[in-house]
Every structure is written in structure tokens, then in C-alpha cells.
Design an enzyme around this catalytic site. Sequence first.
Site, PDB file in Angstrom:
ATOM      1  N   HIS A   1      -5.817  -1.214   5.361  1.00 29.86           N
ATOM      2  CA  HIS A   1      -5.376   0.182   5.372  1.00 29.86           C
ATOM      3  C   HIS A   1      -6.371   0.944   6.253  1.00 29.86           C
ATOM      4  O   HIS A   1      -7.498   1.219   5.844  1.00 29.86           O
ATOM      5  CB  HIS A   1      -5.410   0.670   3.914  1.00 29.86           C
ATOM      6  CG  HIS A   1      -4.860   2.032   3.696  1.00 29.86           C
ATOM      7  ND1 HIS A   1      -3.974   2.310   2.691  1.00 29.86           N
ATOM      8  CD2 HIS A   1      -5.057   3.201   4.335  1.00 29.86           C
ATOM      9  CE1 HIS A   1      -3.658   3.595   2.720  1.00 29.86           C
ATOM     10  NE2 HIS A   1      -4.303   4.148   3.702  1.00 29.86           N
TER      11      HIS A   1
ATOM     12  N   THR B   1       0.863  -1.170   0.000  1.00 32.58           N
ATOM     13  CA  THR B   1       0.000   0.000   0.000  1.00 32.58           C
ATOM     14  C   THR B   1       0.902   1.224   0.000  1.00 32.58           C
ATOM     15  O   THR B   1       1.954   1.232   0.623  1.00 32.58           O
ATOM     16  CB  THR B   1      -1.027  -0.015   1.163  1.00 32.58           C
ATOM     17  OG1 THR B   1      -1.912   1.080   0.994  1.00 32.58           O
ATOM     18  CG2 THR B   1      -0.386   0.066   2.524  1.00 32.58           C
TER      19      THR B   1
ATOM     20  N   CYS C   1      -2.779   7.159   8.270  1.00 32.04           N
ATOM     21  CA  CYS C   1      -3.372   5.825   8.197  1.00 32.04           C
ATOM     22  C   CYS C   1      -2.360   4.797   8.706  1.00 32.04           C
ATOM     23  O   CYS C   1      -1.163   5.039   8.712  1.00 32.04           O
ATOM     24  CB  CYS C   1      -3.732   5.471   6.768  1.00 32.04           C
ATOM     25  SG  CYS C   1      -4.879   6.613   6.009  1.00 32.04           S
TER      26      CYS C   1
END
Lengths: 213, 151
Positions: free
Chosen positions: B35, B12, B18
Site C-alpha cells: 500500500h 486493502t 495511495c
Amino acid sequence: MNFLDQFTSIHLDVLKEIGNIGAGNAATALSSLLNKKVDMKVPDVRIVSFNEMMELAGGPDNVVASVFLRIEGDAPGSMFFILSLQQASRFIQQMLGDSSLSLDNPPYDEMALSALQELGNILSGSYLSSLSDFTKLDLYPSVPALSIDMVGALISFGLIEFSQVSDYAIVIDTALNEDDHHPTESVKGHFFLLPDPDSFEIIFRSLGVSSYE
Amino acid sequence: MNMVKAPDLIRTSGLGSCVGVVIYDQVKELAGLAHIMLPDSSLAKGGLLNIAKFADTAVKELVNQLIQNGSRTYALKAKIAGGAQMFQFANSSDLMRIGPRNVEAVKHELASLKIPILGEDVGGNSGRTIEFNPKTCILKIRTVNKGISEL
């Protein structure tokens, strides 16, 4: 009902006009600050998924300089002024008259960062004050924060408010270009205005557009 | 949220506040990545709930999917990265602290499911791109200023 289903094309046009007025003033400020012509594109109002939002600024991995501020007052929201590193370096060189400054590699020059932050401050301030005049709403910018990092990491921060109601965001995007440079995708400055979800109704009402039929 | 089996990798890009949570079963060479954007699903206001972005719901769902795909509960391990504070503000409201809150929530959730965290790179103020290899169970973390590190 889904949050985003409430918007009609009239609403999106109103938001586009907001972007037009705000960024127009900001472009004028930038132009007089750098003493050169600055081109502004017609703003784009888009309903985008979070991933598409990252793509607007060159993909989540792309490294950019970004000034972020929170809008406080009647219609809270977030605002980003995003520049590619080359463009940011050029602006700094022009503002400070020192062509040795660059943002290509850390550690970044303190003076350069401070100048860039001030640039972001002036531009977003002029964006917001014109918006405030136009809507007769009280809008105050927070002290802007500057960060040079991956787009994904920076923008996701502005999406936190949206992520509580939806997986999509409404972004008012205006691209700026210096006149004497060939406009390529990588050297565009972007203004992203992201009103918080609850702010849309306030903005529409202030402009006499009936919200949500 | 997604699953991967060796020899594929899972990644990711551009994690800021995040948190990227990787949960894996080394012997089965199976891993899942979530995520996390927000610490708690109670923050969701109306509408459809996307369980993949809240710490409490996403971690549970990820574990469920791993087990459905043949992982064994007792073998699950986790590695986490992210939760940075991308912008420094003078007044740190709750919104500004979202990174650390995400990290706390993820750790809390993993602890309640008794999944040990074998590696973490959290906090700080730079964005991260992470890539996990279910074969070697190494989590590669790339930041703009500090290059690549491995967990």
C-alpha cells in the site's frame, strides 16, 4: 528522536483547548445556520496510527461526505469536516428547505453538493478564524473541496504530510451532534484538525508554551 | 505490506491517492500487496523509515519477500490500482498531485525490475477497495459509485 516523543501531556492539553475553541465557534455557526441546538463533545486529542485514524470515522470502507481544506499561512495543516451521508442529507434538507434532497445515491444533486460545500466552508472558516484570533497566527483556509467517498481514501490524503515524518498522526477530533437526534456512532459529525508536523512548534510558541524540553 | 498464498485472499480498503500494488507468481499461487502512500523514500524526513509506504522501497522489498517465499523472479507479474485525486483544487500543487505521482513512481519501479503490469485501474477521483485472489489472479476493485470491476 521520534517525532512524537516530543509531546508532553501539557502539549496535548494545549491542542485540546485549540480544538475546543475552534469547534465551539464552528458549532455556534452550525447552530445559527440550522436554527437549532447543536451539541459538541469535549475534543479529543489523540496520537493515532493511520489505521486508527480511519476507525475514528467509521472504518476505511465507510462512505462519508467530507469537506477538506488546506490551512495555509503561519501554521499549515489540513482540516476535515466529516459527516455521515444521512446527517449530510438532513443538513442539506434543513438549509434548503427541500426534503426531497438526499445524498443516498449518485448522481448527487448539484444544489445539494454546493450547499454542503458552503456549510463546510462556513464551519471550517469559523473554526479557523477563532483559532487564528486565539493564537495570533495568520491562518488562511484554501477553498474547500467536497468529496463523497470511502473514509480511507479521503483521510489518507490529509495524512500525506505526516506520513513523511512518522507512521502516526496527531489528530484533534471534535464530534458534533444535533440535539434532537439520538446520538449513535453513525450520525456524528467530526472535525479533524491535522496540523502539519512542523506547525506544532509554531502553535505552541504562539501560545507561550515552551516546546520540547 | 503483506503476503498471501491461495486459497487466502489479500485486500486493502479505502485506497485514495495511495496505490495498491499486487505482485504475484501465478503458478506458485503466491501474491504480495503493498500500500504505497508516497512516491519516493527521499521524501522521508528523519526518524525511522517505514519502507512499506514508499514506492521505491516497498516494491523492491515486496519482490524480495516473494522470492524468499519461493516465487521465481521471471514469473512475477503485477497489477496496480489507486492513485486517485480525491479532492479537486484550483491550484494543483505537488501535494495535490500525489496520486498521479505515486502511480508514476510505482510504474517506474516495476519497469526497472522488469515486472510487467498486466492490469491497472489508476487515476480518476474515487476511492477503491481492492481484493486479490492468488489462485485466479483476479484483482477485484470496488468503488463507491461504479460498483465492482475485475482486472
